[in-house]
Design a protein around this motif. Structure first.
Motif, PDB file in Angstrom:
ATOM      1  N   ARG A 137      -2.782   3.648  -1.686  1.00  0.00           N
ATOM      2  CA  ARG A 137      -3.902   4.021  -0.830  1.00  0.00           C
ATOM      3  C   ARG A 137      -4.962   4.799  -1.598  1.00  0.00           C
TER       4      ARG A 137
ATOM      5  N   LYS B 282      -0.526  -0.844   2.526  1.00  0.00           N
ATOM      6  CA  LYS B 282       0.244   0.363   2.826  1.00  0.00           C
ATOM      7  C   LYS B 282       0.967   0.914   1.596  1.00  0.00           C
TER       8      LYS B 282
ATOM      9  N   GLU C 291      -1.933   6.164  -7.262  1.00  0.00           N
ATOM     10  CA  GLU C 291      -3.028   6.618  -6.396  1.00  0.00           C
ATOM     11  C   GLU C 291      -3.890   7.649  -7.106  1.00  0.00           C
TER      12      GLU C 291
ATOM     13  N   LYS D 282      -6.961   8.050  -1.581  1.00  0.00           N
ATOM     14  CA  LYS D 282      -6.826   9.370  -0.965  1.00  0.00           C
ATOM     15  C   LYS D 282      -7.906  10.315  -1.486  1.00  0.00           C
TER      16      LYS D 282
ATOM     17  N   ILE E 265     -12.731  -1.708   1.883  1.00  0.00           N
ATOM     18  CA  ILE E 265     -12.351  -0.508   2.627  1.00  0.00           C
ATOM     19  C   ILE E 265     -11.366  -0.861   3.748  1.00  0.00           C
TER      20      ILE E 265
ATOM     21  N   PHE F  66      -7.492   0.628   3.718  1.00  0.00           N
ATOM     22  CA  PHE F  66      -7.029   1.587   4.715  1.00  0.00           C
ATOM     23  C   PHE F  66      -6.211   0.972   5.844  1.00  0.00           C
ATOM     24  N   LYS F  67      -6.372  -0.330   6.081  1.00  0.00           N
ATOM     25  CA  LYS F  67      -5.687  -0.950   7.210  1.00  0.00           C
ATOM     26  C   LYS F  67      -4.580  -1.925   6.804  1.00  0.00           C
TER      27      LYS F  67
END
Length: 268
Positions: free
Chosen positions: A226, A223, A91, A228, A215, A219-220
């Motif tokens: 991500r 998992k 990340e 950040k 996007i 974000f959805k």
């Protein structure tokens, strides 16, 4: 170095390679197709329109080569940390690569919005081509930054074995671009025929479609790794040093190669 001995191991290895390589190849082909669709469909108008879109697209071409260099460096690091199961560092690498790419895209956006005529003069001396190319470039430039974010994210996802999403996104983008090209270039469904400007509008909308789908996925759906905000703003010096070591040589090589290709286009 590990060796593949049994027939079953070899079959599993080749299946894994094919599962990764085919979506990546399709992604690159489809991504190029978004830009090529403009040129092909503008061929129904005149030579100046084709030349304008093609030459104005050289700026985006050079920019994407820089992104390729950045993501190549990021891919080396993310592949290493993915093998270790260290998603936090992945990340951080993603945030670093995205920050650099968006910064580069911002510079290209400013140049394309402020100096489109001057940039077109590099590739052509024909007034009509320069005028139409500048119009095309100004419109498409507003999508440079979201295109940068999308490209970096999807390329990094390759290194964590998420290759299908890029194919899906770019396929949707290609169809959106082709449909909107027909509407805006030729004036369908009550829309005025906009020619080169219509092609640019369609391409910009397609790039924003890519961005918004990315996007949503980031974000959805995803998992595991991500985006950040804290990693977009700051990264450890050691990680930056490793990233520069891998990314800058590739980016420089791609920039030199792309500049050479663009100059050949300009000369022709």
């Amino acid at each position: 170095m590990a060796t593949i001995n049994s027939k079953e191991e070899k079959q599993h290895f080749y299946k894994t390679v094919i599962a990764l390589v085919i979506p990546m190849a399709l992604q690159n082909l489809i991504n190029v197709g978004v830009q090529a669709a403009d040129v092909l469909m503008l061929g129904k108008l005149d030579e100046a329109a084709i030349s304008a879109a093609s030459l104005a697209g050289q700026i985006y071409f050079i920019m994407t080569l820089l992104f390729f260099g950045l993501t190549s460096g990021a891919a080396v690091l993310t592949a290493q940390y993915w093998g270790k199961g260290d998603t936090v560092t992945i990340e951080k690498v993603l945030g670093l690569a995205m920050r650099w790419a968006v910064s580069i895209a911002a510079v290209f956006t400013a140049a394309a919005l402020i100096f489109p005529v001057q940039l077109m003069h590099i590739f052509s001396s024909e007034a009509d081509v320069i005028e139409q190319g500048a119009q095309y470039m100004r419109i498409v430039a507003i999508a440079y930054i979201p295109a940068a974010a999308t490209m970096v994210y999807l390329n990094v996802m390759r290194s964590v074995e998420r290759v299908i999403i890029s194919t899906v996104i770019y396929t949707i983008s290609l169809f959106v671009n082709i449909i909107l090209n027909a509407v805006f270039i030729f004036g369908l469904c009550g829309v005025p025929a906009l020619g080169v400007r219509g092609a640019a509008i369609a391409t910009a909308i397609a790039r924003y479609c890519e961005f918004f789908i990315m996007i949503f996925y980031a974000f959805k759906v995803n998992k595991t790794v991500r985006i950040k905000g804290k990693y977009l703003a700051h990264t450890e010096k050691i990680l930056v040093s490793d990233f520069v070591k891998y990314a800058v040589p590739v980016a420089a090589n791609e920039l030199l190669w792309g500049s050479g290709i663009s100059m050949i286009t300009a000369i022709i």
